[in-house]
Design an enzyme around this catalytic site. Structure first.
Site, PDB file in Angstrom:
ATOM      1  N   SER A 132       0.836  -1.203   0.000  1.00 57.55           N
ATOM      2  CA  SER A 132       0.000   0.000   0.000  1.00 57.55           C
ATOM      3  C   SER A 132       0.874   1.258   0.000  1.00 57.55           C
ATOM      4  O   SER A 132       1.719   1.419  -0.877  1.00 57.55           O
ATOM      5  CB  SER A 132      -0.956  -0.062   1.198  1.00 57.55           C
ATOM      6  N   ASP A 191      -9.170  -5.043  -5.019  1.00 56.79           N
ATOM      7  CA  ASP A 191      -8.341  -4.066  -4.311  1.00 56.79           C
ATOM      8  C   ASP A 191      -8.745  -2.632  -4.627  1.00 56.79           C
ATOM      9  O   ASP A 191      -9.096  -2.312  -5.763  1.00 56.79           O
ATOM     10  CB  ASP A 191      -6.885  -4.271  -4.727  1.00 56.79           C
ATOM     11  N   HIS A 243      -6.966  -5.991  -0.605  1.00 59.43           N
ATOM     12  CA  HIS A 243      -5.752  -5.222  -0.389  1.00 59.43           C
ATOM     13  C   HIS A 243      -4.675  -5.986   0.380  1.00 59.43           C
ATOM     14  O   HIS A 243      -3.549  -5.518   0.479  1.00 59.43           O
ATOM     15  CB  HIS A 243      -6.131  -3.958   0.402  1.00 59.43           C
TER      16      HIS A 243
END
Length: 291
Positions: A104, A242, A269
Site C-alpha cells: 500500500s 483491491d 488489499h
C-alpha cells in the site's frame, strides 16, 4: 523464534524496529517490510513472519505511529522526509543486501526509495499499491459508485458535513474496508490492532480526511513515468477487489522491465491475510530465486 528489538534515530525522532528469524550463514537474505497507511503500524503485516523460518524478516513502525515517536511537527509528513527515514533505517540496521517488500503506502514509499537512493536491494515486492495518487483517487471514486446507494450517500453526506465520527459514517467505512481492504471475516486481531494504533495526524497530513478526499502533501505524487528506471528484480502483487486497481498494477508491471505480476483472485488489499497459502508460495519462490 528469535526476535530482537531496538530503536533507530531518523529525521524527526526515533523509530522502533523488530528483527524476526535467523541471521545464521546459509539462510536467505533478510526481508525488510514497509507498512502502509501512512500511519498504519506494522502489526497487520505480522503474517509475513511465516517467512522467517528461512530468512530474517524485519519490521519498523514509521515515525508518527505504532511504537515509534509521535512528534507533533506536521512539517515532517512529506514523501521526501519519509524516504530519508527509510534510508536511515536501512543504514541503522546495517543492511548490506536485502529483499524489500512494501504494501500500500509502503509500496509507494519503497518505490520512491528505490528510485532515489542507491542501495543494495536484491529484489523488490510491490504489494497492492499504486504509482500515482491521482490514478488511485480516480479508482477510489469509481469503486465508491459500485457500493449500494445508501452507503455512498452516507459517505458523501458526512464527509461534506464534517461528521465523520458518526456511527452511520463509520458503518459505511466498515462496508468499504470489508469490500476493498480485507475480505477475511472476522478481521484478524493484528489488523484490528493496527487500526487502533494508527497515527491519525500523519495520515491526515499526508493523505487527507479519507481516501475519498486526498488533499495532503502526497496528493500529486506520481512516479509512473519513472518506473522504467527500476532495474532490480521486481514482483507486483494485486488483488481482484483491491482499492489499488489491479489494472493499474498490471500497467506498472509492464513498465518495469523483466518484472513479474501475480493477481490474487479472492483478495482485496491484503493477500497475505486473505490468501495466505498462495501468498507464501509466491513469496518464497520469488525470494529464493533472488537470494
Amino acid at each position: 523464534m528469535t526476535q530482537r528489538e531496538g530503536t533507530i534515530a531518523v529525521p524527526g525522532g526515533n523509530v522502533w524496529y523488530r528483527r524476526v528469524g535467523p541471521r545464521s550463514p546459509g539462510t536467505g537474505l533478510p526481508l525488510l517490510v514497509v507498512h502502509g497507511g501512512p500511519g498504519l503500524p506494522h502489526d497487520y503485516l505480522n503474517a509475513l513472519q511465516r517467512l522467517a523460518d528461512e530468512r530474517e524478516v524485519i519490521y519498523w513502525d514509521q515515525l508518527g505511529c505504532g511504537k515509534s515517536d509521535r512528534p507533533s511537527d506536521a512539517r515532517l509528513w512529506t514523501m521526501q522526509r519519509s524516504v530519508a527515514e527509510m534510508d536511515a533505517v536501512v543504514r541503522g540496521l546495517a543492511l548490506h543486501r536485502f529483499h524489500l517488500f512494501g504494501n500500500s503506502w509502503g509500496g509507494m514509499l519503497a518505490q520512491q526509495y528505490v528510485l532515489d537512493v542507491p542501495s543494495p536491494v536484491a529484489s523488490f515486492v510491490i504489494s497492492n499499491s499504486t504509482a500515482s495518487i491521482p490514478l488511485f483517487a480516480e479508482n477510489v471514486a469509481r469503486l465508491k459508485l459500485e457500493l449500494d446507494a445508501a452507503t455512498q450517500a452516507a459517505i458523501d453526506r458526512h464527509e461534506a458535513a464534517g461528521t465523520t465520527h458518526s456511527a452511520e459514517y463509520q458503518a459505511a467505512i466498515k462496508t468499504w474496508n470489508e469490500t476493498y481492504l480485507c475480505r477475511k471475516r472476522p478481521w484478524p486481531a493484528e489488523l484490528q490492532d493496527a487500526f487502533r494504533n494508527m497515527g491519525i495526524e500523519i495520515f491526515e497530513t499526508m493523505f487527507g480526511p479519507s481516501d475519498f478526499r486526498i488533499t495532503g502533501t502526497v496528493r500529486d505524487w506520481d512516479v509512473v513515468a519513472r518506473l522504467s528506471e527500476i532495474t532490480i528484480p521486481t514482483l507486483l502483487l494485486a488483488g481482484r477487489y483491491d482499492e489499488c486497481s489491479p489494472e493499474e498494477m498490471r500497467d506498472m508491471q509492464q513498465r518495469i522491465a523483466g518484472s513479474r505480476f501475480e493477481l490474487f483472485e479472492s483478495s482485496s488489499h491484503m493477500p497475505f491475510i486473505e490468501e495466505p497459502d498462495r501468498f507464501d508460495r509466491v513469496m518464497r519462490e520469488f525470494l529464493r530465486g533472488h537470494d
